[in-house]
Design a protein around this motif. Sequence first.
Motif, mmCIF file in Angstrom:
data_model
loop_
_atom_site.group_PDB
_atom_site.id
_atom_site.type_symbol
_atom_site.label_atom_id
_atom_site.label_comp_id
_atom_site.label_asym_id
_atom_site.label_seq_id
_atom_site.Cartn_x
_atom_site.Cartn_y
_atom_site.Cartn_z
ATOM 1 N N ARG A 88 42.984 52.720 44.342
ATOM 2 C CA ARG A 88 43.540 54.418 44.148
ATOM 3 C C ARG A 88 45.049 54.319 42.680
ATOM 4 N NH1 ARG A 88 42.911 56.406 48.335
ATOM 5 N NH2 ARG A 88 40.751 56.806 48.724
ATOM 6 N N SER A 89 46.209 53.739 43.422
ATOM 7 C CA SER A 89 46.960 52.859 43.496
ATOM 8 C C SER A 89 47.123 52.889 41.766
ATOM 9 C CB SER A 89 48.220 52.334 43.464
ATOM 10 O OG SER A 89 49.095 52.109 43.107
ATOM 11 N N LEU A 90 46.672 52.228 41.521
ATOM 12 C CA LEU A 90 45.914 51.464 39.760
ATOM 13 C C LEU A 90 46.128 52.499 39.392
ATOM 14 C CD1 LEU A 90 46.408 49.392 38.240
ATOM 15 C CD2 LEU A 90 44.080 48.336 38.573
ATOM 16 N N THR A 91 44.744 53.226 39.884
ATOM 17 C CA THR A 91 44.081 54.673 39.096
ATOM 18 C C THR A 91 45.239 55.316 38.463
ATOM 19 O OG1 THR A 91 42.200 53.921 39.487
ATOM 20 C CG2 THR A 91 42.517 56.038 38.539
ATOM 21 N N LEU A 92 46.061 56.440 39.601
ATOM 22 C CA LEU A 92 46.701 56.723 38.888
ATOM 23 C C LEU A 92 47.633 56.485 38.366
ATOM 24 C CD1 LEU A 92 47.312 57.712 42.591
ATOM 25 C CD2 LEU A 92 46.054 59.200 41.126
ATOM 26 N N ARG A 93 48.293 55.116 38.684
ATOM 27 C CA ARG A 93 48.883 54.533 37.737
ATOM 28 C C ARG A 93 48.888 54.575 36.007
ATOM 29 N NH1 ARG A 93 51.289 49.744 39.215
ATOM 30 N NH2 ARG A 93 49.396 49.771 40.747
ATOM 31 N N GLU A 108 48.287 46.949 27.714
ATOM 32 C CA GLU A 108 47.488 45.704 28.202
ATOM 33 C C GLU A 108 48.705 45.940 29.940
ATOM 34 O OE1 GLU A 108 49.606 46.696 25.373
ATOM 35 O OE2 GLU A 108 48.081 46.482 23.390
ATOM 36 N N GLU A 109 49.638 46.243 30.402
ATOM 37 C CA GLU A 109 50.281 46.476 31.452
ATOM 38 C C GLU A 109 48.485 46.501 32.379
ATOM 39 O OE1 GLU A 109 54.275 48.049 31.234
ATOM 40 O OE2 GLU A 109 52.042 49.498 30.977
ATOM 41 N N PHE A 110 47.950 48.015 31.757
ATOM 42 C CA PHE A 110 46.530 48.083 33.331
ATOM 43 C C PHE A 110 45.771 46.848 32.939
ATOM 44 C CE2 PHE A 110 42.715 49.737 33.019
ATOM 45 C CZ PHE A 110 42.405 49.791 34.374
ATOM 46 N N ARG A 111 45.283 46.146 31.654
ATOM 47 C CA ARG A 111 44.491 45.392 31.681
ATOM 48 C C ARG A 111 45.220 44.133 33.002
ATOM 49 N NH1 ARG A 111 40.293 44.350 32.604
ATOM 50 N NH2 ARG A 111 39.522 46.649 31.878
ATOM 51 N N ALA A 112 45.840 43.902 32.285
ATOM 52 C CA ALA A 112 47.139 43.096 33.210
ATOM 53 C C ALA A 112 46.459 42.767 35.258
ATOM 54 C CB ALA A 112 48.768 42.447 33.172
ATOM 55 N N GLU A 113 47.205 44.168 35.051
ATOM 56 C CA GLU A 113 47.054 44.589 36.639
ATOM 57 C C GLU A 113 45.861 44.544 37.563
ATOM 58 O OE1 GLU A 113 49.159 47.602 38.431
ATOM 59 O OE2 GLU A 113 51.121 46.821 37.011
ATOM 60 N N ALA A 114 44.707 45.190 36.247
ATOM 61 C CA ALA A 114 43.422 45.347 36.467
ATOM 62 C C ALA A 114 43.248 43.803 36.553
ATOM 63 C CB ALA A 114 42.820 46.330 35.491
ATOM 64 N N ASP A 115 43.031 43.270 36.166
ATOM 65 C CA ASP A 115 43.097 41.346 35.635
ATOM 66 C C ASP A 115 43.064 40.743 37.239
ATOM 67 O OD1 ASP A 115 41.187 41.599 33.648
ATOM 68 O OD2 ASP A 115 42.994 40.858 32.382
ATOM 69 N N ALA A 116 44.268 41.364 37.446
ATOM 70 C CA ALA A 116 44.946 41.037 38.724
ATOM 71 C C ALA A 116 44.286 41.461 40.062
ATOM 72 C CB ALA A 116 46.486 41.231 38.906
ATOM 73 N N PHE A 117 44.189 42.315 39.745
ATOM 74 C CA PHE A 117 43.530 43.391 40.928
ATOM 75 C C PHE A 117 41.811 42.473 41.122
ATOM 76 C CE2 PHE A 117 40.205 46.736 42.859
ATOM 77 C CZ PHE A 117 41.165 46.626 43.853
ATOM 78 N N ASP A 118 41.173 42.547 40.270
ATOM 79 C CA ASP A 118 39.833 41.910 40.016
ATOM 80 C C ASP A 118 39.698 40.507 41.087
ATOM 81 O OD1 ASP A 118 39.131 44.338 39.389
ATOM 82 O OD2 ASP A 118 38.633 43.290 37.460
ATOM 83 N N GLU A 119 40.834 39.670 40.215
ATOM 84 C CA GLU A 119 40.962 37.675 40.731
ATOM 85 C C GLU A 119 41.095 38.611 42.348
ATOM 86 O OE1 GLU A 119 40.393 34.439 41.488
ATOM 87 O OE2 GLU A 119 40.085 35.269 39.234
ATOM 88 N N MET A 120 41.781 39.230 42.905
ATOM 89 C CA MET A 120 42.620 39.750 44.441
ATOM 90 C C MET A 120 41.299 39.902 45.097
ATOM 91 S SD MET A 120 45.110 41.698 46.150
ATOM 92 C CE MET A 120 44.458 43.268 45.664
ATOM 93 N N VAL A 121 40.426 40.587 44.918
ATOM 94 C CA VAL A 121 39.510 41.284 45.672
ATOM 95 C C VAL A 121 38.197 40.262 45.179
ATOM 96 C CG1 VAL A 121 36.943 42.742 45.100
ATOM 97 C CG2 VAL A 121 39.155 43.290 44.189
ATOM 98 N N GLN A 122 37.871 39.019 44.559
ATOM 99 C CA GLN A 122 37.498 38.202 44.499
ATOM 100 C C GLN A 122 37.238 36.736 45.333
ATOM 101 O OE1 GLN A 122 34.179 38.140 42.656
ATOM 102 N NE2 GLN A 122 34.806 39.847 41.721
ATOM 103 N N GLU A 123 38.648 36.932 45.363
ATOM 104 C CA GLU A 123 39.665 36.165 46.542
ATOM 105 C C GLU A 123 39.185 36.575 47.624
ATOM 106 O OE1 GLU A 123 41.012 32.919 48.252
ATOM 107 O OE2 GLU A 123 40.610 33.193 46.775
ATOM 108 N N VAL A 124 39.431 38.004 48.105
ATOM 109 C CA VAL A 124 39.221 38.558 49.357
ATOM 110 C C VAL A 124 37.435 37.865 49.756
ATOM 111 C CG1 VAL A 124 39.376 40.430 50.877
ATOM 112 C CG2 VAL A 124 41.091 40.163 49.688
ATOM 113 N N ARG A 125 36.675 38.684 48.370
ATOM 114 C CA ARG A 125 35.763 38.284 48.447
ATOM 115 C C ARG A 125 35.358 37.202 49.398
ATOM 116 N NH1 ARG A 125 33.293 40.937 44.099
ATOM 117 N NH2 ARG A 125 32.999 42.669 45.064
ATOM 118 N N ARG A 126 35.400 35.542 48.656
ATOM 119 C CA ARG A 126 34.641 34.385 49.577
ATOM 120 C C ARG A 126 35.301 34.191 50.414
ATOM 121 N NH1 ARG A 126 36.667 34.157 43.891
ATOM 122 N NH2 ARG A 126 38.835 33.610 43.940
#
Length: 175
Positions: free
Chosen positions: A73-78, A85-103
């Motif tokens: 939600r924070s990423l979406t609001l910002r 480029e900033e959004f893509r970098a943060e979105a990719d970092a968020f996706d990686e974090m989600v994948q790590e949490v899932r593992r």
Amino acid sequence: MRLVCAILVWVLMAVPLAAQQGPVNPQILIIDSERLYFETLYGRRLARDLAEQAAAVQAENDRIVETLTEEERSLTLRRPDMTPEEFRAEADAFDEMVQEVRRARDAKNTELQAASTAARAEFEERVQSVIIDVMLERGALMVMDQRNVILSVRAANITDDLIVRIDAALGDGTR
């Protein structure tokens, strides 16, 4: 159809014979292993402990989902204030974090399942001596699980007796 007729004939012949012979002392005994696990003090304690562990994992999962939802939600609001480029970098970092949490969550669930399997195996190993004692006392040659039996006399099922004996011998399994 022939098998059904043969079984029916056997039952009809066995019932009068059993009534004439008096008490039945079957050579094959039957147990309901699910009842042994869920109705003995020991099995109930194991099931309760595992349920508590599962509830703790679920509560942790719920907290993680809540945290990830807030971060998304924070990423979406910002996003409107960010360059692509900033959004893509943060979105990719968020996706990686989600994948790590899932593992990590998958590993935790696998660990919980392994603990459940190990607890069940330990239970079965510890109650085996009680089952053997009853089998020998009754002069039986074999003990089968109820799930593998098509037809039997009621006297062959020793589950109720075993529940009482397992409770007496092992209590909740901590002794």
